[in-house]
Scaffold this motif. Structure first.
Motif, PDB file in Angstrom:
ATOM      1  N   UNK A  93      18.200  26.532  22.117  1.00 13.41           N
ATOM      2  CA  UNK A  93      17.944  25.330  21.347  1.00 13.41           C
ATOM      3  C   UNK A  93      16.550  24.799  21.667  1.00 13.41           C
ATOM      4  N   UNK A  94      16.202  24.847  22.956  1.00 15.43           N
ATOM      5  CA  UNK A  94      14.877  24.417  23.377  1.00 15.43           C
ATOM      6  C   UNK A  94      13.811  25.212  22.632  1.00 15.43           C
ATOM      7  N   UNK A  95      14.029  26.533  22.573  1.00 17.04           N
ATOM      8  CA  UNK A  95      13.074  27.417  21.908  1.00 17.04           C
ATOM      9  C   UNK A  95      12.951  27.046  20.426  1.00 17.04           C
ATOM     10  N   UNK A  96      14.094  26.841  19.789  1.00 16.96           N
ATOM     11  CA  UNK A  96      14.071  26.541  18.358  1.00 16.96           C
ATOM     12  C   UNK A  96      13.237  25.296  18.065  1.00 16.96           C
ATOM     13  N   UNK A  97      13.422  24.268  18.868  1.00 17.24           N
ATOM     14  CA  UNK A  97      12.819  22.991  18.541  1.00 17.24           C
ATOM     15  C   UNK A  97      11.408  22.838  19.069  1.00 17.24           C
ATOM     16  N   UNK A  98      11.121  23.438  20.240  1.00 19.25           N
ATOM     17  CA  UNK A  98       9.859  23.072  20.878  1.00 19.25           C
ATOM     18  C   UNK A  98       8.870  24.215  21.038  1.00 19.25           C
ATOM     19  N   UNK A  99       9.320  25.442  21.228  1.00 19.69           N
ATOM     20  CA  UNK A  99       8.326  26.492  21.455  1.00 19.69           C
ATOM     21  C   UNK A  99       8.308  27.512  20.322  1.00 19.69           C
ATOM     22  N   UNK A 157       6.983  28.728  16.548  1.00 14.07           N
ATOM     23  CA  UNK A 157       5.808  28.517  15.688  1.00 14.07           C
ATOM     24  C   UNK A 157       6.128  27.607  14.508  1.00 14.07           C
ATOM     25  N   UNK A 158       7.398  27.670  14.069  1.00 11.03           N
ATOM     26  CA  UNK A 158       7.750  26.901  12.882  1.00 11.03           C
ATOM     27  C   UNK A 158       8.336  25.535  13.226  1.00 11.03           C
ATOM     28  N   UNK A 159       8.217  25.179  14.505  1.00 15.13           N
ATOM     29  CA  UNK A 159       8.853  23.935  14.935  1.00 15.13           C
ATOM     30  C   UNK A 159       8.360  22.737  14.130  1.00 15.13           C
ATOM     31  N   UNK A 160       7.097  22.771  13.685  1.00 17.44           N
ATOM     32  CA  UNK A 160       6.566  21.623  12.929  1.00 17.44           C
ATOM     33  C   UNK A 160       7.323  21.402  11.625  1.00 17.44           C
TER      34      UNK A 160
END
Lengths: 452, 333
Positions: free
Chosen positions: B212-218, B220-223
């Motif tokens: 989940x951390x990866x999805x939201x914060x690290x 490329x498409x997090x923006x």
């Protein structure tokens, strides 16, 4: 300590036995309501509206219990019977899905309008909503019986790597036992509702209610029962013949036939001895079982010994079948006796009214007994020839299942006590007040009108 | 005919829609149940009258969601509900008690009415708590630890506050006078509770789940997805302002606003959770493609669903229109 498998079985049996009581009433009661409502629309006679109003409240109560006790089932398939979905989920899943899609939403949404919308929509829309709710309840019976019948007599699928895949959905839905089981259940529902209406109406008359509505509903429900009892006997016979063809071991258990025999007797009574594989104290009509099942008094019926190790426990099937038949016979006698008297003499003597009150919940007992015959009669299979009950069982701790089972049983006792108590409270209340003339007036008991 | 991989996405979408609709719809009627002022019988009547025609259909979305999980992802259904056996039991028992209390409270002898009102309130509360607890356990991947239990308890309170919020907002829309004033006050309080819950879950979720951390914060498409929490935060701020305005207003034209804002908050929070876990159907264990049922079965049900679901939504809207506006006394007549 009972093991998980046995506890899961008892729990599922408890859940589904308790649940089925309420839909069994509502499936047919909804059609009675449709009839009352349509007659009111046609005649504008207040007696039809009174009948409708009294029974719609009982319908609402019964329906609500049916809905909430049914939700447990959709969870248990996964928690207690994971093997069921693993092996036949590709078939059971869509059938259950169509029940939710086509029936549950339909009935639940239009129920709101049917119950509380009578002043908010035109009369035609209200009657239409009542009809839609009735269609919804029947559709729900259609899908769930399609699934149950498929589990009894599976067709239209193939096994690949130990998993069932659908081949022909029409074959799956209209499997060999489905038409018989569906009609048998719908008529059972009709009889259950008819005797409930007759019983409560008779109760009101006995308690001195001299209004027209209970007399009218008594007459209608008895007439329906007079028509449905012989029809049920006929359909039940066809259902039995179908079972003989597809599940002969179930018939052998129902008839208590241990050795394959010609000219088998119809056992009115016997003590089944599973250990010695025989019956004691048999009281039977010689040759009649053969006559009924093969339409030949010398016909051969396969005995349980031909299915040794692969047939259901005999005693519960044997006794439950006799309970069902016994109540069916009682229903036939009482409905015809009372029905003829009522048509001829316009009134019933107190003892006959009391007999009808005693039969109020006879439909429940017969329906449950019938389901025990067919469900226990399917053992050891869950899906005949495909999956045994044991294979489908879960691995959760027995303590958890014991706990949930205990909790369910406590709740069921409370709900049942409250339901029966409330039903007769409502009947008594209806005796005291006349709740509909043209418009409710201030003089009527206001609390009664506050129904939510 | 659709491919299995497509079907998995379609069905997880349908299931998501059902869960969201359930949370919104049964959410408001559970909320109304929890808020019942037991001492005031006529207010209890009005509040229950506002949900009377709907609660049954609302609850059907739960059957739909659980049914879709069972049909489309049978393996996941088994894992999830075996892990949640006891909280599920609590949920079912409370739904039973609540459902029957709804009918018995007016049909049983009148002297029993306060008991059934209490039962309705308790049933609603327990149902909300157990759903929140189940959500918490789901987020924690059914981990058996003290931390997981504590988090799930927090989640239970959060969901309960959220249901109170949507229930209170529903009442602001459907009631008048004193009861509406009360409802505005309840909305304010539960908005605070709900806000704390959402913030807590949003921070803890990525900390305990590396994916989940990866999805939201690290990522490329997090923006692309970051506007979601920002929008949600903004909605809370607007919600607070609206409720303040409403308590000062004398006319009733804006009574629907808290409910609509709450629905938007629910939708955003749900989307946030869905994005966090996609494509997992059991967090960290099983993806939708691993759990999906056979295409023969799913195609058969999908065609029905395509026709029936719009119909369901259609007559649901019809039913809400029939009972549109302020609640009136609910009678069978």
């Amino acid at each position: 300590m009972l093991e998980t498998l046995m506890l899961s079985r008892i729990q599922f049996a408890a859940n589904i036995s308790f649940h089925i009581l309420f839909p069994t009433i509502t499936i047919a009661l909804s059609w009675f309501l449709v009839y009352f409502k349509i007659r009111f629309d046609q005649t504008q006679h207040p007696v039809w509206m009174r009948a409708y109003r009294f029974w719609v409240k009982i319908f609402a109560l019964t329906f609500a219990i049916g809905v909430v006790t049914g939700i447990t089932m959709s969870f248990q398939f996964g928690t207690n019977w994971p093997g069921f979905m693993e092996k036949v989920g590709n078939i059971a899943g869509p059938l259950l899905g169509y029940e939710v899609l086509t029936a549950f939403f339909l009935e639940a949404s239009f129920l709101g309008i049917m119950l509380f919308g009578i002043k908010r929509v035109p009369p035609k829309i209200h009657t239409l909503s009542t009809i839609i709710v009735a269609i919804g309840t029947s559709l729900s019976a259609f899908w769930i019986l399609a699934l149950n019948s498929w589990m009894q007599t599976p067709t239209g699928f193939e096994m690949r790597d130990g998993v069932a895949f659908p081949v022909d959905w029409l074959d799956i839905i209209f499997n060999p036992s489905f038409p018989y089981r569906l009609s048998h259940m719908l008529i059972a529902s009709g009889l259950t509702a008819a005797f409930l209406i007759a019983g409560v109406s008779a109760y009101r008359l006995l308690k001195g209610d001299d209004k027209r509505a209970p007399k009218l509903t008594l007459k209608i429900s008895l007439t329906v029962a007079m028509l449905l009892t012989p029809l049920q006997a006929f359909v039940g016979d066809l259902h039995g013949l179908n079972t003989l063809e597809h599940q002969p071991q179930k018939i052998a258990a129902m008839e208590g036939v241990w050795h394959t025999e010609k000219s088998a007797p119809l056992l009115l009574f016997a003590i089944v001895d599973e250990e010695k594989r025989t019956n004691h104290f048999e009281l039977g009509l010689p040759g009649i079982a053969s006559l009924i099942l093969t339409h030949d008094i010398n016909g051969e019926i396969k005995g349980l010994n031909e299915f040794e190790g692969n047939h259901p426990p005999v005693a519960p099937v044997f006794y439950a079948f006799r309970i069902m038949i016994g109540i069916g016979v009682l229903m036939l006698l009482i409905s015809w006796l009372a029905g003829i008297k009522l048509w001829r003499q316009k009134t019933l003597s107190p003892w006959l009214l009391k007999a009808i009150v005693a039969m109020t919940f006879s439909g429940w007992i017969a329906t449950l007994a019938g389901w025990y015959v067919t469900e226990i009669g399917r053992q050891p299979w869950l899906v005949t020839g495909v999956l045994t009950v044991k294979e489908a069982a879960t691995d959760i701790a027995a303590g958890n299942v014991a706990f949930s089972l205990a909790l369910y049983l406590i709740i069921y006792v409370i709900v049942m006590a409250a339901y029966l108590h409330t039903l007769f409270t409502m009947a008594k209340r209806a005796i005291e007040i006349e709740d509909f003339d043209a418009e409710p007036t201030a003089a009527t008991n206001t609390q009664e009108l506050h129904h939510v | 005919m659709f491919e299995q991989t497509t079907l998995a996405v379609v069905f997880v979408g349908l299931m998501g829609l059902s869960v969201l609709l359930y949370a919104i719809l049964d959410g408001y009627d559970l909320g109304v149940g929890m808020l019942l002022p037991l001492k005031n019988d006529s207010e209890c009547d009005s509040m229950i009258a506002s949900i009377g025609p709907f609660w049954d259909a609302n609850e059907t979305w739960l059957v739909m969601a659980v049914g879709l999980l069972l049909i489309a992802f049978p393996l996941a259904h088994s894992i999830v509900f075996k892990a949640l056996y006891l909280p599920t039991l609590l949920l079912l028992i409370s739904l039973i008690m609540r459902g029957i209390a709804f009918d018995f409270r007016v049909k049983a002898p009148f002297s029993h009415k306060p008991t059934w009102n209490l039962m309705f309130k308790l049933g609603s509360l327990l149902a909300a708590l157990s759903q929140g607890y189940m959500l918490g356990m789901y987020i924690m991947g059914f981990e058996q630890s003290v931390a997981a239990v504590l988090f799930s308890l927090l989640s239970a309170l959060g969901v309960t506050a959220a249901y109170c919020l949507i229930g209170a907002a529903w009442l602001v829309m459907k009631t008048e006078h004193t009861l509406q004033r009360k409802a505005i006050n309840w909305t304010k309080k539960s908005l605070i509770g709900c806000f704390i819950g959402v913030v807590a879950v949003s921070f803890i979720n990525p900390l305990v789940n590396p994916d989940v951390f990866k999805t939201w914060l690290s990522n490329d498409n997090a923006w692309l997805i970051l506007p979601l929490p920002i929008l949600c935060f903004a909605l809370f701020v607007i919600g607070f302002r609206k409720i303040k305005q409403l308590s000062e207003l004398t006319h009733d034209d804006h009574c629907w606003q808290p409910f609509v804002i709450t629905v938007a908050i629910f939708t955003l929070c749900f989307s946030g959770l869905a994005i966090s876990f996609f494509p997992y159907i059991v967090p960290g264990q099983l993806t939708i493609w691993q759990a999906v049922a056979a295409p023969e079965a799913l195609n058969f049900i999908l065609w029905g669903a395509i026709i029936v679901i719009p119909t369901i939504i259609g007559y649901t809207i019809f039913s809400y229109r029939v009972f549109w506006g302020k609640v009136t006394e609910l009678t069978y007549y």
